[in-house]
Design a protein around this motif. Structure first.
Motif, PDB file in Angstrom:
ATOM      1  N   GLU A 141      11.437  81.008  42.745  1.00 52.14           N
ATOM      2  CA  GLU A 141      12.406  82.084  42.503  1.00 52.14           C
ATOM      3  C   GLU A 141      13.620  81.932  43.413  1.00 52.14           C
ATOM      4  N   GLY A 142      14.691  82.591  43.018  1.00 52.43           N
ATOM      5  CA  GLY A 142      15.888  82.598  43.846  1.00 52.43           C
ATOM      6  C   GLY A 142      16.877  81.528  43.435  1.00 52.43           C
ATOM      7  N   GLY A 143      18.117  81.667  43.903  1.00 48.72           N
ATOM      8  CA  GLY A 143      19.155  80.700  43.582  1.00 48.72           C
ATOM      9  C   GLY A 143      19.413  80.649  42.091  1.00 48.72           C
ATOM     10  N   ILE A 144      19.480  79.442  41.556  1.00 54.81           N
ATOM     11  CA  ILE A 144      19.738  79.267  40.130  1.00 54.81           C
ATOM     12  C   ILE A 144      18.603  79.846  39.294  1.00 54.81           C
ATOM     13  N   ASN A 145      17.421  80.003  39.914  1.00 51.74           N
ATOM     14  CA  ASN A 145      16.258  80.490  39.182  1.00 51.74           C
ATOM     15  C   ASN A 145      16.135  82.012  39.158  1.00 51.74           C
ATOM     16  N   ARG A 146      17.179  82.702  39.531  1.00 45.19           N
ATOM     17  CA  ARG A 146      17.168  84.148  39.282  1.00 45.19           C
ATOM     18  C   ARG A 146      17.180  84.410  37.781  1.00 45.19           C
ATOM     19  N   TYR A 147      17.743  83.484  37.019  1.00 40.47           N
ATOM     20  CA  TYR A 147      17.861  83.645  35.578  1.00 40.47           C
ATOM     21  C   TYR A 147      17.334  82.382  34.888  1.00 40.47           C
ATOM     22  N   GLY A 148      17.315  82.423  33.561  1.00 39.33           N
ATOM     23  CA  GLY A 148      16.921  81.240  32.815  1.00 39.33           C
ATOM     24  C   GLY A 148      15.436  80.959  32.791  1.00 39.33           C
ATOM     25  N   ALA A 149      14.607  81.990  32.937  1.00 36.68           N
ATOM     26  CA  ALA A 149      13.157  81.778  32.950  1.00 36.68           C
ATOM     27  C   ALA A 149      12.657  81.198  31.638  1.00 36.68           C
ATOM     28  N   ASP A 150      13.320  81.539  30.528  1.00 37.61           N
ATOM     29  CA  ASP A 150      12.862  81.036  29.233  1.00 37.61           C
ATOM     30  C   ASP A 150      12.979  79.513  29.143  1.00 37.61           C
ATOM     31  N   LYS A 199      21.200  71.700  34.241  1.00 39.70           N
ATOM     32  CA  LYS A 199      20.888  70.493  34.995  1.00 39.70           C
ATOM     33  C   LYS A 199      19.968  70.802  36.177  1.00 39.70           C
ATOM     34  N   GLU A 200      20.248  71.888  36.861  1.00 38.29           N
ATOM     35  CA  GLU A 200      19.420  72.252  38.020  1.00 38.29           C
ATOM     36  C   GLU A 200      18.020  72.675  37.581  1.00 38.29           C
ATOM     37  N   ARG A 201      17.926  73.347  36.432  1.00 38.55           N
ATOM     38  CA  ARG A 201      16.600  73.733  35.934  1.00 38.55           C
ATOM     39  C   ARG A 201      15.801  72.524  35.493  1.00 38.55           C
ATOM     40  N   TRP A 202      16.478  71.536  34.951  1.00 40.57           N
ATOM     41  CA  TRP A 202      15.782  70.308  34.559  1.00 40.57           C
ATOM     42  C   TRP A 202      15.168  69.638  35.791  1.00 40.57           C
ATOM     43  N   VAL A 203      15.896  69.650  36.895  1.00 38.12           N
ATOM     44  CA  VAL A 203      15.378  69.084  38.146  1.00 38.12           C
ATOM     45  C   VAL A 203      14.101  69.818  38.559  1.00 38.12           C
ATOM     46  N   THR A 204      14.126  71.140  38.470  1.00 35.03           N
ATOM     47  CA  THR A 204      12.941  71.924  38.833  1.00 35.03           C
ATOM     48  C   THR A 204      11.791  71.664  37.875  1.00 35.03           C
ATOM     49  N   LEU A 205      12.089  71.575  36.575  1.00 35.41           N
ATOM     50  CA  LEU A 205      11.037  71.299  35.595  1.00 35.41           C
ATOM     51  C   LEU A 205      10.421  69.928  35.842  1.00 35.41           C
ATOM     52  N   ARG A 206      11.241  68.946  36.208  1.00 35.59           N
ATOM     53  CA  ARG A 206      10.718  67.609  36.536  1.00 35.59           C
ATOM     54  C   ARG A 206       9.729  67.691  37.701  1.00 35.59           C
ATOM     55  N   GLU A 207      10.074  68.494  38.706  1.00 36.79           N
ATOM     56  CA  GLU A 207       9.200  68.638  39.871  1.00 36.79           C
ATOM     57  C   GLU A 207       7.887  69.295  39.484  1.00 36.79           C
ATOM     58  N   ILE A 208       7.960  70.338  38.648  1.00 39.59           N
ATOM     59  CA  ILE A 208       6.748  71.021  38.190  1.00 39.59           C
ATOM     60  C   ILE A 208       5.878  70.073  37.373  1.00 39.59           C
ATOM     61  N   ALA A 209       6.516  69.322  36.464  1.00 41.55           N
ATOM     62  CA  ALA A 209       5.767  68.392  35.611  1.00 41.55           C
ATOM     63  C   ALA A 209       5.066  67.321  36.436  1.00 41.55           C
ATOM     64  N   LYS A 210       5.731  66.831  37.475  1.00 42.06           N
ATOM     65  CA  LYS A 210       5.143  65.777  38.296  1.00 42.06           C
ATOM     66  C   LYS A 210       4.012  66.299  39.150  1.00 42.06           C
ATOM     67  N   GLU A 211       4.210  67.458  39.767  1.00 40.74           N
ATOM     68  CA  GLU A 211       3.224  67.986  40.699  1.00 40.74           C
ATOM     69  C   GLU A 211       2.006  68.580  40.007  1.00 40.74           C
ATOM     70  N   ARG A 212       2.218  69.256  38.860  1.00 40.54           N
ATOM     71  CA  ARG A 212       1.121  69.999  38.238  1.00 40.54           C
ATOM     72  C   ARG A 212       0.530  69.319  37.012  1.00 40.54           C
ATOM     73  N   MET A 213       1.332  68.432  36.365  1.00 42.11           N
ATOM     74  CA  MET A 213       0.871  67.810  35.120  1.00 42.11           C
ATOM     75  C   MET A 213       0.776  66.298  35.224  1.00 42.11           C
ATOM     76  N   ASN A 214       1.208  65.748  36.360  1.00 51.18           N
ATOM     77  CA  ASN A 214       1.235  64.296  36.548  1.00 51.18           C
ATOM     78  C   ASN A 214       2.071  63.606  35.469  1.00 51.18           C
ATOM     79  N   LEU A 215       3.191  64.241  35.108  1.00 51.48           N
ATOM     80  CA  LEU A 215       4.110  63.689  34.120  1.00 51.48           C
ATOM     81  C   LEU A 215       5.421  63.336  34.805  1.00 51.48           C
ATOM     82  N   GLU A 216       5.978  62.202  34.431  1.00 55.04           N
ATOM     83  CA  GLU A 216       7.251  61.759  34.996  1.00 55.04           C
ATOM     84  C   GLU A 216       8.337  61.915  33.935  1.00 55.04           C
ATOM     85  N   LEU A 217       9.134  62.971  34.046  1.00 51.85           N
ATOM     86  CA  LEU A 217      10.248  63.180  33.117  1.00 51.85           C
ATOM     87  C   LEU A 217      11.447  62.367  33.568  1.00 51.85           C
TER      88      LEU A 217
END
Length: 336
Positions: A171-180, A229-247
């Motif tokens: 949460e916070g920063g760019i992630n105050r919005y755009g949860a969808d 672009k910033e949300r894509w960076v966060t999604l990449r981190e989530i995918a790598k850490e929790r799903m073992n996927l490399e976007l």
């Protein structure tokens, strides 16, 4: 019977929240639970919400932004499935029944459906979103960097188990919005996505009387591309850490690129339009020519329209930019 929660995330929408709650309570699917999360509204939203009493589950939290409301909603849903409904949108009475029918037929992470576009007063505009449907392998294409065509928040229903693999999101920063963004694309990394090709709700666009290049409510057209672009960076981190996927480091999305197109060419001089097309349009053109979700006819039509911006008649160029970037400028079907 499997149950579904409609989670309404509200912030200062006292003028719309009652209509949104009423549409949720009017669902003809009996296993529907309605949860309203008020994110620290400073208007009279709380008084409106409290009038519903025990008919809904209401949560009043300190203001933390949309992502914080989604994080809490996923935690509180307590059901097999969930719809996150924006507090200025509405669902039609049979929406949940149609969605649950799809979930019962297949093992799905997400079911999406069209939304009719309404203006601030609730009047139908004649437009709907999205026009394109994602293919069955949209998850594979997403892993290659292609953001698939999806309605905004209110046009999606999710498996709660799929969302729990994605949320909580920082949460916070760019992630105050755009949860969808995280729900829509994160779910497709977990499982299959299905589309219901009919309108099951309505998406409200504010201040739409004069068509311009702006369409979405939440973010200005010049800010949205950077946020994506910033949300894509966060999604990449989530995918790598929790799903073992490399976007991939970058994504491809016409809706994203047309924001640059619109902000760069609208009301621009002939010279500025030519310079942008010659020097800065590579990503825009790529999301047209290589788009895996579009037909050849649609690609050719979009390229032709885009080329009209190079003509010296600026009113024609501005019309074309509005037509491409804003569905309400067409008063017809929508390209998303």
């Amino acid at each position: 019977m499997k149950h579904i929660a409609i989670v309404i995330c509200n912030y200062n929408y006292e003028r719309f929240i009652a209509e949104t709650i009423d549409s949720s309570l009017a669902q003809d699917y009996p296993g529907t639970r309605v949860i309203v999360i008020d994110d620290g509204s400073t208007d009279s939203s709380r008084a409106v919400i409290e009038q519903y009493g025990s008919r809904i589950s209401a949560v009043f939290k300190e203001n933390g932004g949309q992502v914080s409301a989604y994080n809490l909603g996923v935690e509180l849903a307590g059901t097999d499935y969930v719809i996150f409904l924006d507090s200025d949108d509405v669902l039609y009475p049979h929406a949940v029944s149609e969605v649950m029918r799809k979930f019962e037929e297949e093992d799905l992470a997400k079911v999406q459906f069209r939304l009719d576009v309404i203006d601030e007063s609730g009047k139908q505009t004649g437009a709907y979103i999205p026009h394109s449907e994602p293919p069955a392998d949209c998850g594979r294409l997403l892993r290659e960097g292609w953001l698939y065509p999806s309605p905004p928040a209110s046009g999606n229903a999710y498996s709660v188990s799929a969302l729990k693999a994605v949320f909580p999101v920082p949460e916070g920063g760019i992630n105050r919005y755009g949860a969808d963004f995280y729900a829509i694309y994160g779910a497709a990394l977990i499982g299959a996505v299905a589309t219901i090709p009919q309108s099951l709700g309505a998406y409200r666009v504010h201040h739409s009387a004069t068509p311009s290049v702006s369409f979405a409510n939440s973010e200005q057209i010049k800010k949205a591309p950077k946020a994506f672009k910033e949300r894509w960076v966060t999604l990449r981190e989530i995918a790598k850490e929790r799903m073992n996927l490399e976007l991939p480091p970058a994504f491809h999305d016409f809706a994203h690129e047309k924001a640059y197109f619109g902000s760069s060419l609208y009301h621009a001089s002939l010279g500025a339009r030519w310079r942008w097309m010659l020097n800065d349009s590579r990503a825009y053109m790529h999301t047209i020519v290589a788009n895996p979700f579009w037909s050849l006819k649609k690609k050719a039509g979009t390229l032709f329209l885009s080329s009209l911006c190079l003509l010296p008649y600026s009113p024609l160029s501005d019309f074309v930019v509005r037509y491409i970037t804003n569905p309400l400028a067409r008063r017809g079907t929508v390209e998303q």
